[in-house]
Every structure is written in C-alpha cells, then in structure tokens.
Design an enzyme around this catalytic site. Sequence first.
Site, short mmCIF file in Angstrom:
data_model
loop_
_atom_site.label_atom_id
_atom_site.label_comp_id
_atom_site.label_asym_id
_atom_site.label_seq_id
_atom_site.Cartn_x
_atom_site.Cartn_y
_atom_site.Cartn_z
N VAL A 81 0.88 -1.17 0.00
CA VAL A 81 0.00 0.00 0.00
C VAL A 81 0.92 1.22 0.00
CG1 VAL A 81 -1.91 1.20 1.13
CG2 VAL A 81 -1.70 -1.28 1.36
N ALA A 85 -2.52 10.74 -2.98
CA ALA A 85 -2.91 12.12 -2.68
C ALA A 85 -4.15 12.21 -1.78
CB ALA A 85 -3.17 12.87 -3.98
N HIS A 88 -7.25 7.57 1.33
CA HIS A 88 -7.49 6.16 1.06
C HIS A 88 -6.42 5.28 1.73
CE1 HIS A 88 -8.82 2.66 -1.25
NE2 HIS A 88 -7.56 2.45 -1.56
N PHE A 113 1.60 -10.44 9.22
CA PHE A 113 1.46 -9.17 8.51
C PHE A 113 2.72 -8.90 7.69
CE2 PHE A 113 1.73 -4.55 8.14
CZ PHE A 113 0.44 -4.21 7.78
#
Length: 153
Positions: A81, A85, A88, A113
């Site tokens: 990830v 901008a 999210h 993880f």
Amino acid sequence: MRILEGNLIGQDKKFAIVAGRFNEFIVSKLIGGALDAFKRHGVEEENIDLAWVPGAFEIPLIAKKLAKSGKYAGVVCLGTVIRGATSHYDYVCGEVSKGIANVSLDTEVPVIFGIVTTENIEQAIERAGTKAGNKGFDAAMAAIEMANLLENI
C-alpha cells in the site's frame, strides 16, 4: 523458569500465502522472498498454497478462510500500500492491519502481517528485496517460528 520459543524448522508443515495483486510488480518480489525463506527452512513447495486477491483490503477475508480450514500451520499476508494524494491509504492500512490481527486472534493460527506500507514507490521497492531486505522473507520466517512456538505451548 521455562522459556518458550519457536524454531525455524519448517519441515512437514503447510503454509498459505495471501497476496494482493495491486502493485503486483512489488508483491511478486515479496512472494519470491517468502518462497525463498520457506525453501531454506525445509518447507516443500507442494506444502505452500498461494491465493491472489485484488488488493490489500481483501486479504483478511481470504486469510481467515485459509486459517479456519485447519490445513495450514500459518498464513502469510503479502501486499503493498503506497500513499497517494487522498486519505485512502490511511483507511486501507488501518483496516488491513486490524483485519489480519483479528484473524490470527480469532483462529489461533499465525497470520503474519507482510504488508509493505510506504510513503512512495521507492520505499516499497527497497523493502521488496533491495536496501531494506525483503519483507516477504521476514514474514515467512515469522510464520515458521510462530507455528513452532504454538506447538510448544
């Protein structure tokens, strides 16, 4: 005093990897690292299952399904990830982190993880096998160690 620890012997254990397809060129390097760690520690290739999901957000559901199946000593969750901008990034990182932790706690199966969360693509590349090691390798090592620790308790 008794000290409980897991070892890094993966022989005769079965593991699953759940990988988010988004940013696949980075995630594929994480998978390569995980497979390398498993192989180096005695896990046979036929004892590793890989499930692809669209992105990091979908990882916890499939991790839970795999963990609940009773087939696996551990589940390694891999994805990337990268901050953009909008907000999210924050939502995805938070929910995926909580989801993976909850799966492990609910199923009592090590669900590791291995999601790389970075500010930019350069940092992600560094964590997928260049300057900062390979987080997929690290996650697989944690899965082996935790699976063995649980057996010793």
